[in-house]
Write a protein that holds these residues in place. Structure first.
Motif, PDB file in Angstrom:
ATOM      1  N   ILE A 100       0.981  -1.431  -0.206  1.00  0.00           N
ATOM      2  CA  ILE A 100       0.113   0.050  -0.024  1.00  0.00           C
ATOM      3  C   ILE A 100       0.959   1.192  -0.020  1.00  0.00           C
ATOM      4  CG2 ILE A 100      -1.871   1.371   1.154  1.00  0.00           C
ATOM      5  CD1 ILE A 100      -2.849  -1.322   2.391  1.00  0.00           C
ATOM      6  N   GLU A 101       0.633   2.102  -0.872  1.00  0.00           N
ATOM      7  CA  GLU A 101       1.236   3.333  -0.988  1.00  0.00           C
ATOM      8  C   GLU A 101       0.235   4.392  -0.569  1.00  0.00           C
ATOM      9  OE1 GLU A 101       4.382   4.063  -2.053  1.00  0.00           O
ATOM     10  OE2 GLU A 101       4.703   2.129  -3.323  1.00  0.00           O
ATOM     11  N   TYR A 102       0.846   5.035   0.755  1.00  0.00           N
ATOM     12  CA  TYR A 102       0.178   5.806   1.453  1.00  0.00           C
ATOM     13  C   TYR A 102       0.229   7.201   0.858  1.00  0.00           C
ATOM     14  CZ  TYR A 102      -1.047   2.155   4.434  1.00  0.00           C
ATOM     15  OH  TYR A 102      -1.558   0.923   5.014  1.00  0.00           O
ATOM     16  N   ARG A 103      -0.806   8.128   0.736  1.00  0.00           N
ATOM     17  CA  ARG A 103      -0.622   9.466   0.585  1.00  0.00           C
ATOM     18  C   ARG A 103      -1.562  10.408   1.304  1.00  0.00           C
ATOM     19  NH1 ARG A 103       3.229   7.820  -1.233  1.00  0.00           N
ATOM     20  NH2 ARG A 103       4.434   8.274  -3.135  1.00  0.00           N
ATOM     21  N   ASP A 104      -1.235  11.194   2.261  1.00  0.00           N
ATOM     22  CA  ASP A 104      -2.198  11.826   3.330  1.00  0.00           C
ATOM     23  C   ASP A 104      -1.855  13.385   2.846  1.00  0.00           C
ATOM     24  OD1 ASP A 104      -3.470  12.529   5.637  1.00  0.00           O
ATOM     25  OD2 ASP A 104      -2.172  11.950   6.845  1.00  0.00           O
ATOM     26  N   ALA A 105      -2.937  14.123   2.751  1.00  0.00           N
ATOM     27  CA  ALA A 105      -3.138  15.415   2.638  1.00  0.00           C
ATOM     28  C   ALA A 105      -2.982  16.333   3.962  1.00  0.00           C
ATOM     29  CB  ALA A 105      -4.331  15.873   1.920  1.00  0.00           C
ATOM     30  N   GLU A 106      -3.154  15.350   4.906  1.00  0.00           N
ATOM     31  CA  GLU A 106      -3.061  16.063   6.189  1.00  0.00           C
ATOM     32  C   GLU A 106      -3.763  17.266   6.683  1.00  0.00           C
ATOM     33  OE1 GLU A 106       1.151  16.737   6.518  1.00  0.00           O
ATOM     34  OE2 GLU A 106       1.656  14.554   7.303  1.00  0.00           O
TER      35      GLU A 106
END
Length: 329
Positions: free
Chosen positions: A66-72
């Motif tokens: 899983i590649e995570y991308r979080d805009a926070e």
């Protein structure tokens, strides 16, 4: 062929079989892109999705990556983060909420996209229809046309005799047509229940104090919070402001009640996140997103926090408690 040559040939063939087997390509590891507006605000939703994958036999690091991308919380970052996932050539993108799903769709027309929980998938332009979404996007919806009215109904049953109810809403939280339907539905439900509705808007957290001041000036006796992903992210502050204003409130998801809110009526978000994994599984096995119908919520839960009721000096009617799916004591 003499005996020595025969034995050498036989031994070589026995060795060749395992070597050939070992040379077979390993099973492909699925690659999932996970695009989130703010993972820190709702970590339980991410965990529910992972549990859904585990239930289907996927283990992170073994047969799925899983590649995570979080805009926070910075939604303007979502388009760039979605583009990063597309560049990584992931097999499918899981998008949490409408802004993330729209950013993912803008980034690609070919990589399959599964949204975990959006308001109105058709009106927002994510899909052309619920039964046959078309294109590369599908997933689960959280919005039901009568949700706001049902919330008001539960609130008036908890507070017999309440006459003024404030409705907190975020302009632009859902597409314009959906927004109009929600506000109109709230007014119709309020009239049917014999209560006067006072709308208070908050475009962002900076507007919360002003909105609650308006509720106090309007002498609201209770509060209903309309659906908004921003409200869910800011649920602890909203619950604290409702407590400070002594406003019994009903919310659209149980996350607010877990944060000490009084009561909630709506779809179970962790359950929707778990179910998103089934879409991912089907797509990884060859299904086309456009052929997988968008699921609408069919099960709603009523959750009541008796500790909060006691703090507010309320006695919840036994008939309502009996219908609750969970009572926090």
């Amino acid at each position: 062929m003499d005996r020595r040559t025969f034995l050498a040939t036989l031994g070589g063939s026995r060795l060749a079989a395992p070597l050939a087997a070992g040379a077979q390509p390993a099973a492909k590891i699925a690659r999932i892109g996970y695009l989130a507006p703010n993972m820190a605000a709702s970590p339980h939703l991410h965990e529910s999705f992972l549990q859904g994958l585990r239930d289907l036999g996927y283990v992170e690091g073994r047969n799925v990556m899983i590649e995570y991308r979080d805009a926070e919380g910075k939604l303007k970052r979502l388009p760039d983060l979605a583009a990063e996932l597309v560049a990584l050539k992931v097999d499918v993108i899981v998008a949490g909420g409408t802004p993330a799903a729209l950013a993912a769709k803008q980034a690609t027309r070919t990589v399959p996209i599964v949204f975990g929980a959006v308001g109105d998938a058709v009106t927002s332009g994510l899909v052309t229809g619920l039964a046959r979404p078309g294109g590369n996007v599908t997933g689960l919806s959280i919005l039901s046309p009568d949700l706001v009215g049902k919330c008001l109904e539960q609130l008036t049953q908890a507070l017999p005799g309440v006459s003024r109810v404030a409705a907190l809403w975020q302009p632009g939280a859902v597409p314009e047509r959906t927004e109009k339907d929600i506000l109109k539905g709230a007014e119709v439900a309020a009239r049917a229940l014999g209560v006067r509705l006072q709308f208070a808007e908050a475009r962002g957290p900076a507007d919360f104090d002003k909105a609650f001041s308006e509720m106090t000036r309007g002498r609201a006796g209770a509060l209903t919070v309309l659906p908004s992903s921003m409200f869910i992210s800011e649920r602890r502050r909203l619950v604290a402001l409702a407590a400070k204003s002594q406003l019994p409130a009903v919310y659209p998801t149980r996350e607010f009640v877990d944060a000490e809110g009084l009561m909630a009526y709506g779809p179970n978000l962790p359950d929707l996140s778990r179910r998103a994994a089934t879409y991912v599984d089907k797509i990884l096995k060859g299904a086309k997103p456009g052929d997988l119908p968008v699921e609408q919520p069919t099960k709603f839960e009523l959750v009541i926090n008796l500790k909060t009721a006691k703090t507010l000096g309320l006695t919840i009617p036994p008939s309502l408690l009996q219908r609750a799916d969970q009572v926090i004591e």
